[in-house]
Scaffold this motif. Sequence first.
Motif, PDB file in Angstrom:
ATOM      1  N   ARG A  53       0.978  -1.376  -0.051  1.00  9.09           N
ATOM      2  CA  ARG A  53      -0.150  -0.042   0.075  1.00  9.09           C
ATOM      3  C   ARG A  53       0.790   1.245  -0.014  1.00  9.09           C
ATOM      4  O   ARG A  53       1.923   1.230   0.757  1.00  9.09           O
ATOM      5  CB  ARG A  53      -0.823   0.190   1.289  1.00  9.09           C
ATOM      6  CG  ARG A  53      -1.573   1.521   1.522  1.00  9.09           C
ATOM      7  CD  ARG A  53      -2.452   1.330   2.965  1.00  9.09           C
ATOM      8  NE  ARG A  53      -1.538   1.177   3.992  1.00  9.09           N
ATOM      9  CZ  ARG A  53      -0.893   2.272   4.668  1.00  9.09           C
ATOM     10  NH1 ARG A  53      -0.838   3.513   3.983  1.00  9.09           N
ATOM     11  NH2 ARG A  53      -0.509   1.826   5.896  1.00  9.09           N
ATOM     12  N   GLY A  68       2.667   4.195   0.982  1.00 14.51           N
ATOM     13  CA  GLY A  68       3.034   4.836   2.425  1.00 14.51           C
ATOM     14  C   GLY A  68       3.290   3.886   3.397  1.00 14.51           C
ATOM     15  O   GLY A  68       3.982   4.196   4.555  1.00 14.51           O
ATOM     16  N   ARG A 120       5.582   1.015   4.737  1.00 16.16           N
ATOM     17  CA  ARG A 120       6.954   1.033   4.754  1.00 16.16           C
ATOM     18  C   ARG A 120       7.305  -0.703   4.931  1.00 16.16           C
ATOM     19  O   ARG A 120       8.518  -1.310   4.719  1.00 16.16           O
ATOM     20  CB  ARG A 120       7.936   1.426   5.694  1.00 16.16           C
ATOM     21  CG  ARG A 120       7.960   2.863   5.487  1.00 16.16           C
ATOM     22  CD  ARG A 120       8.704   3.529   6.666  1.00 16.16           C
ATOM     23  NE  ARG A 120       7.904   3.389   7.742  1.00 16.16           N
ATOM     24  CZ  ARG A 120       8.240   4.033   8.724  1.00 16.16           C
ATOM     25  NH1 ARG A 120       9.502   4.871   8.972  1.00 16.16           N
ATOM     26  NH2 ARG A 120       7.549   3.888   9.761  1.00 16.16           N
ATOM     27  N   VAL A 137       3.517  -5.548   7.360  1.00 13.96           N
ATOM     28  CA  VAL A 137       2.702  -5.451   8.417  1.00 13.96           C
ATOM     29  C   VAL A 137       1.707  -4.138   8.339  1.00 13.96           C
ATOM     30  O   VAL A 137       0.665  -4.565   8.766  1.00 13.96           O
ATOM     31  CB  VAL A 137       3.497  -5.334   9.456  1.00 13.96           C
ATOM     32  CG1 VAL A 137       2.710  -5.401  10.891  1.00 13.96           C
ATOM     33  CG2 VAL A 137       4.359  -6.736  10.041  1.00 13.96           C
ATOM     34  N   GLU A 138       2.309  -3.087   7.676  1.00 15.79           N
ATOM     35  CA  GLU A 138       1.397  -1.895   7.828  1.00 15.79           C
ATOM     36  C   GLU A 138       0.548  -1.849   6.491  1.00 15.79           C
ATOM     37  O   GLU A 138      -0.066  -1.039   6.282  1.00 15.79           O
ATOM     38  CB  GLU A 138       2.602  -0.850   7.670  1.00 15.79           C
ATOM     39  CG  GLU A 138       3.222  -0.473   8.977  1.00 15.79           C
ATOM     40  CD  GLU A 138       4.408   0.668   8.615  1.00 15.79           C
ATOM     41  OE1 GLU A 138       4.581   1.066   7.768  1.00 15.79           O
ATOM     42  OE2 GLU A 138       5.063   0.884   9.717  1.00 15.79           O
ATOM     43  N   PHE A 161      -2.154  -3.148   3.400  1.00 15.58           N
ATOM     44  CA  PHE A 161      -3.140  -3.945   2.942  1.00 15.58           C
ATOM     45  C   PHE A 161      -3.906  -3.377   1.994  1.00 15.58           C
ATOM     46  O   PHE A 161      -3.930  -2.169   1.629  1.00 15.58           O
ATOM     47  CB  PHE A 161      -4.287  -3.947   4.385  1.00 15.58           C
ATOM     48  CG  PHE A 161      -4.309  -2.492   4.850  1.00 15.58           C
ATOM     49  CD1 PHE A 161      -5.535  -1.752   4.366  1.00 15.58           C
ATOM     50  CD2 PHE A 161      -4.026  -2.237   6.125  1.00 15.58           C
ATOM     51  CE1 PHE A 161      -5.418  -0.342   5.016  1.00 15.58           C
ATOM     52  CE2 PHE A 161      -3.802  -0.823   6.474  1.00 15.58           C
ATOM     53  CZ  PHE A 161      -4.789  -0.221   6.018  1.00 15.58           C
ATOM     54  N   LEU A 191       0.681 -10.877  12.552  1.00 14.51           N
ATOM     55  CA  LEU A 191       1.611 -11.125  13.576  1.00 14.51           C
ATOM     56  C   LEU A 191       0.828 -11.982  14.610  1.00 14.51           C
ATOM     57  O   LEU A 191      -0.343 -11.739  15.057  1.00 14.51           O
ATOM     58  CB  LEU A 191       2.234  -9.909  14.011  1.00 14.51           C
ATOM     59  CG  LEU A 191       3.105  -8.959  13.242  1.00 14.51           C
ATOM     60  CD1 LEU A 191       3.534  -7.709  13.984  1.00 14.51           C
ATOM     61  CD2 LEU A 191       4.487  -9.676  12.578  1.00 14.51           C
ATOM     62  N   PHE A 231       8.566  -5.520  13.337  1.00  7.86           N
ATOM     63  CA  PHE A 231       8.222  -5.961  14.747  1.00  7.86           C
ATOM     64  C   PHE A 231       7.977  -7.387  15.180  1.00  7.86           C
ATOM     65  O   PHE A 231       7.217  -7.680  15.861  1.00  7.86           O
ATOM     66  CB  PHE A 231       7.204  -5.071  15.327  1.00  7.86           C
ATOM     67  CG  PHE A 231       7.254  -3.712  15.497  1.00  7.86           C
ATOM     68  CD1 PHE A 231       8.059  -3.244  16.644  1.00  7.86           C
ATOM     69  CD2 PHE A 231       7.028  -2.748  14.706  1.00  7.86           C
ATOM     70  CE1 PHE A 231       8.679  -1.743  16.640  1.00  7.86           C
ATOM     71  CE2 PHE A 231       7.543  -1.258  14.573  1.00  7.86           C
ATOM     72  CZ  PHE A 231       8.246  -0.984  15.610  1.00  7.86           C
ATOM     73  N   SER A 280      -1.959 -10.338  18.307  1.00  7.34           N
ATOM     74  CA  SER A 280      -0.920  -9.349  18.344  1.00  7.34           C
ATOM     75  C   SER A 280      -1.396  -7.915  18.375  1.00  7.34           C
ATOM     76  O   SER A 280      -2.399  -7.515  18.333  1.00  7.34           O
ATOM     77  CB  SER A 280       0.057  -9.590  17.353  1.00  7.34           C
ATOM     78  OG  SER A 280      -0.129  -8.962  16.127  1.00  7.34           O
ATOM     79  N   GLY A 282       1.054   9.990   7.869  1.00 10.23           N
ATOM     80  CA  GLY A 282       0.646   8.360   8.364  1.00 10.23           C
ATOM     81  C   GLY A 282       1.359   7.325   7.592  1.00 10.23           C
ATOM     82  O   GLY A 282       1.903   7.560   6.560  1.00 10.23           O
ATOM     83  N   ASP A 283       1.631   6.194   8.385  1.00  5.76           N
ATOM     84  CA  ASP A 283       2.438   5.118   7.936  1.00  5.76           C
ATOM     85  C   ASP A 283       1.575   3.639   8.161  1.00  5.76           C
ATOM     86  O   ASP A 283       1.282   3.296   7.163  1.00  5.76           O
ATOM     87  CB  ASP A 283       3.968   4.949   8.191  1.00  5.76           C
ATOM     88  CG  ASP A 283       4.304   5.047   9.624  1.00  5.76           C
ATOM     89  OD1 ASP A 283       3.247   4.988  10.270  1.00  5.76           O
ATOM     90  OD2 ASP A 283       5.179   5.469  10.095  1.00  5.76           O
ATOM     91  N   ILE A 284       1.340   3.667   9.354  1.00 11.86           N
ATOM     92  CA  ILE A 284       0.551   2.389   9.552  1.00 11.86           C
ATOM     93  C   ILE A 284      -0.788   2.557   8.991  1.00 11.86           C
ATOM     94  O   ILE A 284      -1.438   1.794   8.495  1.00 11.86           O
ATOM     95  CB  ILE A 284       0.647   2.275  11.267  1.00 11.86           C
ATOM     96  CG1 ILE A 284       1.861   1.618  11.593  1.00 11.86           C
ATOM     97  CG2 ILE A 284      -0.401   1.073  11.608  1.00 11.86           C
ATOM     98  CD1 ILE A 284       1.716   1.372  13.080  1.00 11.86           C
ATOM     99  N   MET A 334      10.745  -8.938  23.282  1.00  4.63           N
ATOM    100  CA  MET A 334      10.871  -8.899  22.024  1.00  4.63           C
ATOM    101  C   MET A 334      11.941  -8.650  21.339  1.00  4.63           C
ATOM    102  O   MET A 334      12.434  -9.327  20.238  1.00  4.63           O
ATOM    103  CB  MET A 334       9.590  -8.168  21.296  1.00  4.63           C
ATOM    104  CG  MET A 334       8.373  -8.709  21.326  1.00  4.63           C
ATOM    105  SD  MET A 334       7.097  -7.766  20.722  1.00  4.63           S
ATOM    106  CE  MET A 334       7.799  -6.374  19.551  1.00  4.63           C
TER     107      MET A 334
END
Lengths: 388, 382
Positions: free
Chosen positions: A60, A62, A64, A67-68, A70, A102, A340, B58, B155-157, B245
């Motif tokens: 997507r 933006g 990196r 995991v971020e 979708f 995760l 992570f 998680s 924004g990133d996430i 972790m």
Amino acid sequence: MKIPLKYNVRNLFVRKGTTLMTIGSIAFVVLVYVGVLAMAGGLRAAFSAAGDPSNVVVLRDGARSEVESFFTQEKERLLVSMPGVARDAQGQPLAAGQALILQILRRAGGGETNVSIRGVEPSLFNVRTQVQVIDGRRFEPGKAEVIVGRSLAATYPALRLGSTVNFGRVPFKVVGIFAAGGSSFESEVWGPLADLNGAFRRIANYSSALLHAASPADAQELVARIKGDQQLHLTALAEPQYYAEQANVASKQFIILGNVLAVFLAVGACFAAANTMFAQVSARGHEIGTLRALGFRRHSILLAFVIEAAVLGLVAGVAGSLLALPLNGVTAATMNGVTFSEITFSLRTAPWILGMGVLLALVTGVVGGFPAAWSAARRPITELLREH
Amino acid sequence: MRKLALRNLLRNKLRTTLTVASLMFALLLLSLLMAFLDLLASTSGSSDNRIIVRSAISLATLLPESYWHQVETLPHVEAATPLNWFQGVYKDERPENFFPRFAADPATLFKVYPELHIGPEELQAWAADRRGFVAGRTLARKYGWKIGDAIFIKGDIYPVDLELVLRGIFTQPKTPDQEKVLYFQRQYLEEGIGKRGLIGTYVLRIDSPANEVAVRKAAEARFENSDFQVRAETEKAFQLSFAEMLGNVKLLFTVIGLAAVISIFFITANTMAMAARERTAEVGVLKTLGFVRGQLLRLVLAESLAVGLLGAALGCGLSAVLMPVVGALLGKMMPVFGTLRMSGGNWAAGLAIGAAIGLLSGLGPAVAAARLRIVDAVRRVA
């Protein structure tokens, strides 16, 4: 005139106890340095084995990391059928959408961490040819089965062959263990995309897509095409680039740590080398005087003692590197700072790392020994000869 | 006796200095390692009165908003507030510009964190402005933000950029880490992503730490048979899980520390052996004068103990001076390290290691000196 090398080496071993203890202290410094760098080396190897320059990772815009990221199924269909994506003998595109999830799991030694669970479509196995099941078999879609990377299976009791692990409220059976050429995929659990999306109640279907191009140049073209499409809101990059960032983030901390440690410990060891070399010089005052009287010049004396210190460092460096060799292949785990999630890797005492260790010892010896060598060369003959 | 040990130390000043210096550097390193480990295990700002509820999968998996009311009404829970970790990029991606940013609920946030002080007008102003945010005092000072200032966070996430306006500054002088956080309205985030009701964590404040286990069990049991099971843990356990972790960092540091100790042991043992060898004849003279074994043993041990302690004290002292500097430097890359300090425990451990190394390295030469036969010793004079 130069003093023969043999003289230096022999002298070092006249006072065995002192020399050996100094070698020991420098060797342990080298051991620490090589050990920490071997972690960085192992991480880099794991990530570089994961990247193929003909592969393109799509995320997507933006995001990196996977995991971020979708996106929807429609976008995935568009990507897979894009021109520039290579096809296999049956005419099927060498491309696959994937979901990275995760899941918290408990390590065998205690402690918990995030483990990467990858939902994959069957076509992914045609793109990731380095993934080979080495024990058990591949999963069958629809049956709640997963396969586990070999380095994870060793660390997590819940992920051993034949055991059952709960994802969401669905029990999944581990039916196979896979190898992936030592790459970071060996720290992942792979299962059927639809089964995992269902179990984890995921709203978005895909985290990323992997596209295989005919060549690295075609891959670059594909990257440009995806980035240029304003409708898609996706970003793409060549796979080695994607993993290089993760490798850098993960290994940077160990390289910094290794160098900081090396500086502190090596300064301490320099003093030890200085002690030994001063003892050598002061014990051999008469001898030095004799050499000078025989016609050896000051700089020959200086050089002789510097060489002696260098030999001391070199021997210690080699000894330390040899001590560090058993670290090769030891598995360690740390957090992938980008996703992570846990990455398990093997320590690698690569030749450049051993070389750095020997170099560190050599510099330690020479820097530590120089003041003593200098003082030996500076003292007047008359004073030296008067010593007994 | 004491005077003799001191004189012996000063006899070869160069050698003593070099040994003390090498000990100093090793102890400097050891105390830094110990302080790092302390830092990783630190849970500054956490309270035994708070429980974090998150998805059992998680942190990357979000929980439904409907859980909010359900956790709020559990027995012993006094208040509950949702928090979403936004992450994002402020100014640039350099680590020094990173600080925690959360999407929060203005009505309940400060009920769960009563130790954070904010003026009632400021809190009201924040609640009234969908694009408003509040920041800790330390953070606001760092960037020179004043009430009414606008900032931009990419924004990133979450695929949304934030344009925020500062509406309030909160303070907590006791735990500066809590003053480095930014909270903005979760409503703004939901509108931006066009999806409602997804929560990263619920933070609960309970009536007493004694009921912590009961609340955690009740929360986990409440959602046992729902689509998203949860994990409930104390705020402290939640914070420690991040250090966990990092993997076997503790083991790595311990091994490094051990190797460093062995290395300096070699160095001091070497010095003591050299010093003893020089003085064989002297020991013979002392024995002839009537000094007994125990006295000679103590004489050599006192000398090596003094070297060990001196090196350790200098190393720890230097480390106490350097740590804030090193912490500030590393803090630019990894903000956790900003508060690196030398603790009393670090001092004690450092001095104990120094003393142990001193005693152990003097032991060999000391025993040798005590056992030495006068004839052998005196024979070497010539």
